[in-house]
Design an enzyme around this catalytic site. Structure first.
Site, mmCIF file in Angstrom:
data_model
loop_
_atom_site.group_PDB
_atom_site.id
_atom_site.type_symbol
_atom_site.label_atom_id
_atom_site.label_comp_id
_atom_site.label_asym_id
_atom_site.label_seq_id
_atom_site.Cartn_x
_atom_site.Cartn_y
_atom_site.Cartn_z
ATOM 1 N N GLY A 179 58.251 36.156 38.145
ATOM 2 C CA GLY A 179 57.455 35.077 38.741
ATOM 3 C C GLY A 179 58.231 33.875 39.235
ATOM 4 O O GLY A 179 57.767 33.169 40.121
ATOM 5 N N GLU A 185 60.527 28.725 34.155
ATOM 6 C CA GLU A 185 59.336 29.586 34.128
ATOM 7 C C GLU A 185 58.437 29.260 35.314
ATOM 8 O O GLU A 185 58.334 28.104 35.717
ATOM 9 C CB GLU A 185 58.533 29.315 32.850
ATOM 10 N N ASP A 214 51.144 29.575 30.067
ATOM 11 C CA ASP A 214 49.707 29.751 29.871
ATOM 12 C C ASP A 214 49.425 29.571 28.369
ATOM 13 O O ASP A 214 49.312 28.448 27.893
ATOM 14 C CB ASP A 214 49.354 31.145 30.411
ATOM 15 N N PHE A 248 42.945 31.560 36.650
ATOM 16 C CA PHE A 248 43.992 32.479 37.087
ATOM 17 C C PHE A 248 44.391 32.163 38.528
ATOM 18 O O PHE A 248 43.534 32.051 39.403
ATOM 19 C CB PHE A 248 43.507 33.924 36.968
ATOM 20 N N ILE A 249 45.688 32.008 38.761
ATOM 21 C CA ILE A 249 46.176 31.686 40.098
ATOM 22 C C ILE A 249 47.169 32.737 40.599
ATOM 23 O O ILE A 249 47.761 33.467 39.809
ATOM 24 C CB ILE A 249 46.840 30.283 40.140
ATOM 25 N N ASP A 275 51.622 36.678 40.672
ATOM 26 C CA ASP A 275 50.917 37.842 41.190
ATOM 27 C C ASP A 275 49.622 38.127 40.450
ATOM 28 O O ASP A 275 49.421 37.695 39.315
ATOM 29 C CB ASP A 275 51.802 39.083 41.060
HETATM 30 P P1 IMP Z 1 51.890 33.100 28.467
HETATM 31 O O1 IMP Z 1 50.436 33.308 28.131
HETATM 32 O O2 IMP Z 1 52.230 31.621 28.503
HETATM 33 O O3 IMP Z 1 52.787 33.873 27.549
HETATM 34 O O4 IMP Z 1 52.105 33.643 29.931
HETATM 35 C C1 IMP Z 1 52.571 34.931 30.135
HETATM 36 C C2 IMP Z 1 52.758 35.312 31.570
HETATM 37 O O5 IMP Z 1 51.482 35.600 32.097
HETATM 38 C C3 IMP Z 1 53.345 34.299 32.531
HETATM 39 O O6 IMP Z 1 54.750 34.228 32.535
HETATM 40 C C4 IMP Z 1 52.861 34.873 33.861
HETATM 41 O O7 IMP Z 1 53.691 35.921 34.265
HETATM 42 C C5 IMP Z 1 51.504 35.396 33.485
HETATM 43 N N1 IMP Z 1 50.436 34.446 33.847
HETATM 44 C C6 IMP Z 1 49.836 33.518 33.061
HETATM 45 N N2 IMP Z 1 48.901 32.846 33.753
HETATM 46 C C7 IMP Z 1 48.931 33.372 35.016
HETATM 47 C C8 IMP Z 1 48.191 33.079 36.224
HETATM 48 O O8 IMP Z 1 47.319 32.200 36.295
HETATM 49 N N3 IMP Z 1 48.515 33.844 37.305
HETATM 50 C C9 IMP Z 1 49.472 34.809 37.300
HETATM 51 N N4 IMP Z 1 50.183 35.111 36.195
HETATM 52 C C10 IMP Z 1 49.914 34.389 35.071
HETATM 53 MG MG MG Z 2 56.153 35.083 34.307
#
Ligand code: IMP
Ligand code: MG
Length: 179
Positions: A48, A102, A106, A155-156, A162
């Site tokens: 990403g 990063e 999320d 979600f974006i 992606d």
């Molecule tokens: P985490 O929940 O912070 O561990 O996020 C894990 C991964 O989920 C991120 O590095 C992104 O690759 C993906 N992700 C989280 N939120 C989004 C979103 O809104 N759009 C696309 N990918 C996302």
């Molecule tokens: Mg990522």
């Protein structure tokens, strides 16, 4: 800008490439004011972060080194959660000022797992910079060091992010239209 469709989902325009450019420039200046006296090692977390890294580093006005890692997450047979493996991590982080880059934080699970793994390689300093941060989704206690832009808990896609493989190449960012 118009709404778009990726696979089965619809997305509406959310953040323009010009707005992102401004955020990225501001973040590069913050990083330079904190790291300008050293030669930091910026490590992008694939996939990403690839567009963000390219833009951020061209706005960073000092000496720095650049690398990438890829994170592999997989569910164990136990219900205890997820194991994360970092592909491409070399010993070059030892005694370096490391900044993990990063695309989005999320829940923060990925960031914390990465942080713990990198700590084990004894960098001189370790911080995390993210383009997007969802404060309402964040479940960790530690603060995120550098945030370019806080966003709603939606979600974006676009600018590297992606939906099931699609949308990374979009210059603008779109948010999902909940049906
Ligand atoms: P985490 O929940 O912070 O561990 O996020 C894990 C991964 O989920 C991120 O590095 C992104 O690759 C993906 N992700 C989280 N939120 C989004 C979103 O809104 N759009 C696309 N990918 C996302
Ligand atoms: Mg990522």
């Amino acid at each position: 800008m118009e709404a778009i469709t990726l696979h089965d989902k619809h997305f509406s325009p959310y953040i323009t490439s010009d707005e992102i450019k401004t955020d990225v420039k501001k973040l590069a200046e913050r990083l330079f004011s904190d790291y300008g006296h050293t030669t930091p090692l910026f490590i992008g977390v694939l996939n990403g972060s690839f567009i963000f890294m390219a833009d951020l580093l061209r706005e960073y006005p000092g000496p720095c080194e650049v690398s990438f890692v890829k994170v592999r997450s997989y569910s164990g047979t136990q219900s205890s959660g997820t194991v994360t493996e970092v592909i491409g991590l070399s010993d070059r982080v030892k005694d370096r000022e490391v900044v993990l880059i990063e695309d989005i934080v999320d829940t923060g699970n990925t960031m914390v797992a990465l942080h713990n793994i990198f700590e084990g390689h004894e960098p001189a300093g370790l911080k995390v910079a993210t383009l997007f941060f969802k404060p309402e989704a964040y479940k960790q206690n530690i603060p995120v060091d550098y945030v370019a832009r806080e966003i709603q808990n939606q979600f974006i896609v676009g600018y590297g992010l992606d939906y099931d493989g699609l949308g990374r190449n979009l210059p603008h960012v779109y948010k999902i239209i909940e049906s």
